[in-house]
Write a protein that holds these residues in place. Structure first.
Motif, short mmCIF file in Angstrom:
data_model
loop_
_atom_site.label_atom_id
_atom_site.label_comp_id
_atom_site.label_asym_id
_atom_site.label_seq_id
_atom_site.Cartn_x
_atom_site.Cartn_y
_atom_site.Cartn_z
N ARG A 89 5.17 2.19 9.40
CA ARG A 89 4.91 1.00 10.04
C ARG A 89 3.65 0.75 10.71
O ARG A 89 3.09 1.77 11.19
N ASP A 117 0.06 -2.09 11.35
CA ASP A 117 -0.70 -3.02 11.57
C ASP A 117 -1.71 -3.28 10.58
O ASP A 117 -2.60 -2.39 10.35
N SER A 145 -4.93 -6.07 8.63
CA SER A 145 -5.64 -7.31 8.58
C SER A 145 -6.73 -7.09 7.56
O SER A 145 -7.05 -6.03 7.39
N GLU A 178 -6.06 -12.58 6.47
CA GLU A 178 -4.67 -12.40 6.63
C GLU A 178 -4.50 -11.17 7.71
O GLU A 178 -5.35 -10.42 7.90
N ARG A 179 -3.24 -11.21 8.20
CA ARG A 179 -2.87 -10.15 9.39
C ARG A 179 -1.57 -10.12 9.50
O ARG A 179 -0.75 -11.36 9.45
N ARG A 180 -0.95 -9.04 9.35
CA ARG A 180 0.50 -8.71 9.67
C ARG A 180 0.53 -7.53 10.70
O ARG A 180 0.12 -6.53 10.17
N ASN A 234 3.40 -4.70 12.39
CA ASN A 234 4.52 -3.94 12.01
C ASN A 234 5.14 -4.19 10.42
O ASN A 234 6.19 -4.29 10.22
N SER A 235 4.02 -4.12 9.76
CA SER A 235 4.39 -4.31 8.16
C SER A 235 4.82 -2.93 7.63
O SER A 235 4.36 -1.72 8.11
N ILE A 283 5.56 -0.19 5.03
CA ILE A 283 4.97 0.35 3.87
C ILE A 283 6.04 1.60 3.63
O ILE A 283 6.50 2.47 4.40
N ALA A 339 -0.84 -1.38 1.19
CA ALA A 339 -0.71 -2.46 1.92
C ALA A 339 -1.74 -3.30 1.86
O ALA A 339 -2.90 -2.97 2.46
N LYS A 340 -1.51 -4.52 1.48
CA LYS A 340 -2.75 -5.61 1.44
C LYS A 340 -3.86 -4.84 0.53
O LYS A 340 -4.94 -5.02 1.04
#
Length: 286
Positions: free
Chosen positions: A191, A193, A195, A230-232, A234-235, A237, A268-269
């Motif tokens: 989990r 964060d 950006s 972009e920001r996410r 609790n993404s 992975i 992730a991103k």
């Protein structure tokens, strides 16, 4: 002939008496049939435990702006070259963490196999990077005596914090008495964060060479600019895990352990994360 027969009878009598005085050897009474296993600890059963670890992590931000610049520059002559730039660095981060685990072992002679769910919370495992770069990119085909080019500047940044992760793994070990070395592998889910941002600006240059004088002059259009963020939070992975460890039975029900675990997460991103966790723990076996 009678003398030989008498000697044979006497020899047999002495041998029988000598055999009767010999100690009762285990091999004579099948004592080794139950001694194939060297294990003095029964590892079979359910167990739970807690752990503390030190983690080293590599976060690769070099490709973080790529999908954003691909979208902003789609169907343009700038998309391919700008998308290939490695703008940001790889960062290395160290931190501590703690967690818990639960599992089940099955023992077959000295072989021990099991499954385990393992959770780790990371203490501020975060990093970020930002930078910019400018390059001149050749342009599209121009009219006679003209040459097009683009003075292009790419700026960007990215940040990632891995909050925690869990692994679901299979184990195989060897019972060497009170010690059990083991290896494991399985799946991981984390989990984080995440950006990132990207900005692209460019000037379109037109270099014209006068056919009569041979003098080259430049006219410039622009600047043109665009940006995306972009920001996410609790993404999730996903990835894989593998490693080795050793357990020690302090008591029949108290098990100490030390292990090394490697986790490789999917991007992730466009940020890749690889983690090495060195942990010690203590558990209770039911």
């Amino acid at each position: 002939m009678r003398g030989l027969l008498l000697a044979a009878v006497m020899l047999g009598t002495v041998s029988a008496a000598h055999a009767a005085d010999m100690p009762d050897l285990p091999i004579l009474r099948g004592g080794f049939t139950d001694g194939l296993s060297k294990s003095s600890v029964n590892w079979d059963g359910f167990y739970v435990g807690g752990q503390f670890g030190y983690a080293t992590t590599e976060m690769d931000f070099s490709r973080a702006p790529k999908s954003m610049t691909d979208f902003m520059l789609r169907d343009s002559i700038l998309q391919a070259p700008v998308g290939g730039w490695s703008l940001l660095p790889k960062n290395h981060v160290q931190t501590t963490g703690f967690g818990a685990y639960v599992g089940r072992n099955w023992q077959f002679y000295d072989a021990v196999m099991g499954v385990e769910a393992n959770y780790s919370y990371m203490n501020n495992l975060a990093s970020s990077a930002s930078d910019s770069m400018t390059r001149v990119i050749p342009g599209e085909t121009a009219p006679t005596n003209h040459v097009y080019s683009y003075t292009t500047t790419l700026g960007g940044g990215a940040a990632l914090q891995l909050k925690d992760y869990a692994t679901f793994r299979g184990r195989i070990g060897w019972s060497g008495g009170d010690f059990m070395p083991y290896a494991f592998g399985g799946l991981a889910i984390g989990r984080a964060d995440v950006s990132r941002f990207a900005t692209v600006s460019y000037l379109k240059n037109d270099d014209f060479t006068d056919p009569n004088t041979g003098v080259t002059s430049r006219t410039t259009a622009g600047p043109f600019s665009m940006d995306q963020t972009e920001r996410r939070v609790n993404s999730f992975i996903y990835g894989w895990t593998g490693g080795i460890g050793i357990e020690y039975a302090l008591l029949d029900c108290v098990i100490l352990r030390g292990e090394w675990e490697h986790v490789g997460f999917s991007n992730a991103k466009n940020i890749s994360v690889n983690l090495n966790n060195f942990r010690v723990g203590a558990g209770y076996k039911f």
